[in-house]
Enzyme design. Structure first.
Site, PDB file in Angstrom:
ATOM      1  N   ASP A   1      -6.376  -3.939   0.371  1.00  0.00           N
ATOM      2  CA  ASP A   1      -7.103  -3.787   1.309  1.00  0.00           C
ATOM      3  C   ASP A   1      -8.180  -5.519   1.186  1.00  0.00           C
ATOM      4  O   ASP A   1      -9.155  -5.519   2.527  1.00  0.00           O
ATOM      5  CB  ASP A   1      -8.182  -2.778   1.340  1.00  0.00           C
ATOM      6  CG  ASP A   1      -8.049  -1.492   1.095  1.00  0.00           C
ATOM      7  OD1 ASP A   1      -7.026  -1.328   2.455  1.00  0.00           O
ATOM      8  OD2 ASP A   1      -8.303  -0.358   0.543  1.00  0.00           O
TER       9      ASP A   1
ATOM     10  N   GLU B   1       1.180  -0.997   0.110  1.00  0.00           N
ATOM     11  CA  GLU B   1      -0.046  -0.138   0.012  1.00  0.00           C
ATOM     12  C   GLU B   1       0.891   1.325  -0.346  1.00  0.00           C
ATOM     13  O   GLU B   1       0.711   2.199  -0.976  1.00  0.00           O
ATOM     14  CB  GLU B   1      -1.196  -0.223   0.900  1.00  0.00           C
ATOM     15  CG  GLU B   1      -1.705   1.458   1.676  1.00  0.00           C
ATOM     16  CD  GLU B   1      -2.424   0.942   2.629  1.00  0.00           C
ATOM     17  OE1 GLU B   1      -2.884   0.430   3.700  1.00  0.00           O
ATOM     18  OE2 GLU B   1      -3.535   2.277   2.166  1.00  0.00           O
TER      19      GLU B   1
ATOM     20  N   THR C   1      -5.823   2.578   8.871  1.00  0.00           N
ATOM     21  CA  THR C   1      -5.392   3.417   9.397  1.00  0.00           C
ATOM     22  C   THR C   1      -5.796   4.216  10.261  1.00  0.00           C
ATOM     23  O   THR C   1      -5.406   4.792  11.360  1.00  0.00           O
ATOM     24  CB  THR C   1      -4.256   3.536   8.619  1.00  0.00           C
ATOM     25  OG1 THR C   1      -3.828   3.096   7.878  1.00  0.00           O
ATOM     26  CG2 THR C   1      -3.296   5.080   8.991  1.00  0.00           C
TER      27      THR C   1
ATOM     28  N   ASP D   1      -1.280  -4.875   3.083  1.00  0.00           N
ATOM     29  CA  ASP D   1      -1.200  -3.887   3.464  1.00  0.00           C
ATOM     30  C   ASP D   1      -0.998  -3.685   4.948  1.00  0.00           C
ATOM     31  O   ASP D   1      -1.163  -4.488   5.929  1.00  0.00           O
ATOM     32  CB  ASP D   1      -2.799  -3.340   3.839  1.00  0.00           C
ATOM     33  CG  ASP D   1      -3.501  -2.492   4.043  1.00  0.00           C
ATOM     34  OD1 ASP D   1      -2.906  -1.673   5.146  1.00  0.00           O
ATOM     35  OD2 ASP D   1      -4.255  -1.731   4.014  1.00  0.00           O
TER      36      ASP D   1
ATOM     37  N   ILE E   1      -1.330  -1.506   7.954  1.00  0.00           N
ATOM     38  CA  ILE E   1      -1.886  -1.757   8.761  1.00  0.00           C
ATOM     39  C   ILE E   1      -3.643  -1.109   8.033  1.00  0.00           C
ATOM     40  O   ILE E   1      -3.084  -0.111   6.971  1.00  0.00           O
ATOM     41  CB  ILE E   1      -1.402  -0.227   9.995  1.00  0.00           C
ATOM     42  CG1 ILE E   1      -0.210  -0.812  10.302  1.00  0.00           C
ATOM     43  CG2 ILE E   1      -2.748   0.172  10.914  1.00  0.00           C
ATOM     44  CD1 ILE E   1      -0.219   0.268  11.350  1.00  0.00           C
ATOM     45  N   ASP E   2      -4.647  -2.502   8.014  1.00  0.00           N
ATOM     46  CA  ASP E   2      -5.541  -1.888   7.386  1.00  0.00           C
ATOM     47  C   ASP E   2      -6.508  -1.381   8.373  1.00  0.00           C
ATOM     48  O   ASP E   2      -6.928  -1.978   9.886  1.00  0.00           O
ATOM     49  CB  ASP E   2      -6.081  -3.056   7.574  1.00  0.00           C
ATOM     50  CG  ASP E   2      -7.495  -2.579   6.236  1.00  0.00           C
ATOM     51  OD1 ASP E   2      -7.392  -2.466   5.268  1.00  0.00           O
ATOM     52  OD2 ASP E   2      -8.527  -3.313   6.614  1.00  0.00           O
TER      53      ASP E   2
HETATM   54  C1  IPD Z   1      -9.023   1.903   4.871  1.00  0.00           C
HETATM   55  C2  IPD Z   1      -9.621   0.816   5.095  1.00  0.00           C
HETATM   56  C3  IPD Z   1     -11.144   1.029   5.273  1.00  0.00           C
HETATM   57  C4  IPD Z   1     -11.715   1.368   3.941  1.00  0.00           C
HETATM   58  C5  IPD Z   1     -10.856   2.141   3.234  1.00  0.00           C
HETATM   59  C6  IPD Z   1      -9.715   1.378   3.272  1.00  0.00           C
HETATM   60  P1  IPD Z   1      -6.032   1.146   4.968  1.00  0.00           P
HETATM   61  O1  IPD Z   1      -7.800   1.268   4.496  1.00  0.00           O
HETATM   62  O2  IPD Z   1     -10.001  -0.543   4.863  1.00  0.00           O
HETATM   63  O3  IPD Z   1     -11.398   0.166   6.049  1.00  0.00           O
HETATM   64  O4  IPD Z   1     -12.790   1.937   4.229  1.00  0.00           O
HETATM   65  O5  IPD Z   1     -11.475   2.213   1.805  1.00  0.00           O
HETATM   66  O6  IPD Z   1      -8.745   2.100   2.435  1.00  0.00           O
HETATM   67  O7  IPD Z   1      -6.239   2.819   4.496  1.00  0.00           O
HETATM   68  O8  IPD Z   1      -6.550   1.846   6.423  1.00  0.00           O
HETATM   69  O9  IPD Z   1      -5.422   0.258   5.122  1.00  0.00           O
END
Ligand code: IPD
Length: 282
Positions: free
Chosen positions: A228, A70, A95, A90, A92-93
């Site tokens: 994600d 990512e 963030t 990813d 930290i999914d």
């Molecule tokens: C996000 C999370 C969030 C979703 C966003 C993603 P990230 O990932 O999965 O739930 O609504 O579309 O981008 O940016 O924290 O890796």
């Protein structure tokens, strides 16, 4: 071959644990926050540090493999899916949860990160580690999905009006996109769909693992990226979930949208109520 995939799997789980320690340690501390595509698309130095740690550890073990991360992609790296074994990362999914130390209860802090490997265009393993709760979700093609060793199975819900759904607001603040999200939300809430409720947990991976474990019956989102959904996708699939495009068409991992349901019936039902958002591909 199987032995090789076993090695990928063992390495993935052990790297996940190591990275999880770093994320957990940083979770309670002050963070340096930056933004990416827009002011609500957050990143911290831990995202970058952990991605470098994961890719470094994997490259050492598997120097011929490819990587899609990512943070590497958002700083100009490539996002090419080829036939080479590819790890999609990813760090930290969730963030935004991480930045806010989002705290549902004193125990439940959501915060995942994930890893997957794709071989010959098929996702073969997926690892999602919730380091705060110490929950290791894993999925392997043909071998089922597990959380801390307990096999995961989707719910048997076939009636949308008794279903619990999940979606997300996402990062985009484009007014026309927000309108579609609200209309979709309303259609699912109103008669005749009238779902039990709709949750927002802040992590696509965790949302998919919730469908895999039977806690939720469906999850959909527009605006996600391949990192994600790839790892949690195989976990959900191996738990019996149906993964499609929210239009009801076959899922395209790079199309930035997903509908994950406990079965086909719920997928067809939810898709009837969703208006799609078209986004530039990964
Ligand atoms: C996000 C999370 C969030 C979703 C966003 C993603 P990230 O990932 O999965 O739930 O609504 O579309 O981008 O940016 O924290 O890796």
């Amino acid at each position: 071959d199987e032995k090789e995939i076993q090695e990928f799997f063992d390495v993935a789980v052990s790297v996940a644990r190591k990275a999880g320690e770093v994320v957990k340690e940083a979770f309670y501390k002050e963070k340096t926050i930056d933004t990416k595509s827009c002011g609500t698309d957050l990143v911290t130095e831990t995202d970058q540090q952990v991605e470098a740690l994961i890719i470094g550890a994997l490259k050492e073990k598997f120097p011929s493999h490819s990587f899609i991360g990512e943070e590497t992609v958002s700083s100009g790296g490539k996002c090419n899916l080829t036939n080479t074994p590819t790890w999609i990362i990813d760090p930290i999914d969730g963030t935004t949860n991480f930045v806010h130390k989002w705290d549902n209860s004193k125990e439940l802090k959501i915060n995942n990160w994930l890893l997957i490997v794709i071989l010959q265009v098929t996702v073969v393993i997926g690892v999602v580690y919730n380091c705060i709760k110490d929950e290791m979700y894993t999925g392997r093609k043909g071998l089922g999905a597990f959380c801390n060793g307990v096999q995961l199975r989707c719910s048997s819900c076939t009636d949308l009006s008794s279903a619990l759904g999940i979606t997300e607001l996402g990062a985009s603040r484009e007014p026309s996109e927000i309108e579609v999200r609200i209309r979709n939300f309303r259609r699912l809430a109103e008669e005749p769909a009238r779902v039990h409720s709709i949750r927002m947990q802040g992590s696509a991976a965790l949302n998919m693992c919730s469908v895999a474990s039977g806690a939720a019956d469906f999850y959909y989102e527009y605006g996600i990226h391949v990192w994600d959904i790839a790892a949690a996708g195989i976990i959900a699939e191996e738990a019996g979930a149906t993964l499609v495009d929210p239009s009801g068409e076959p899922l395209d991992l790079m199309a930035r949208r997903v509908l994950v349901t406990c079965n086909k019936t719920i997928a067809q039902e939810v898709a009837k109520y969703l208006e799609c958002i078209d986004l530039p591909r990964d």
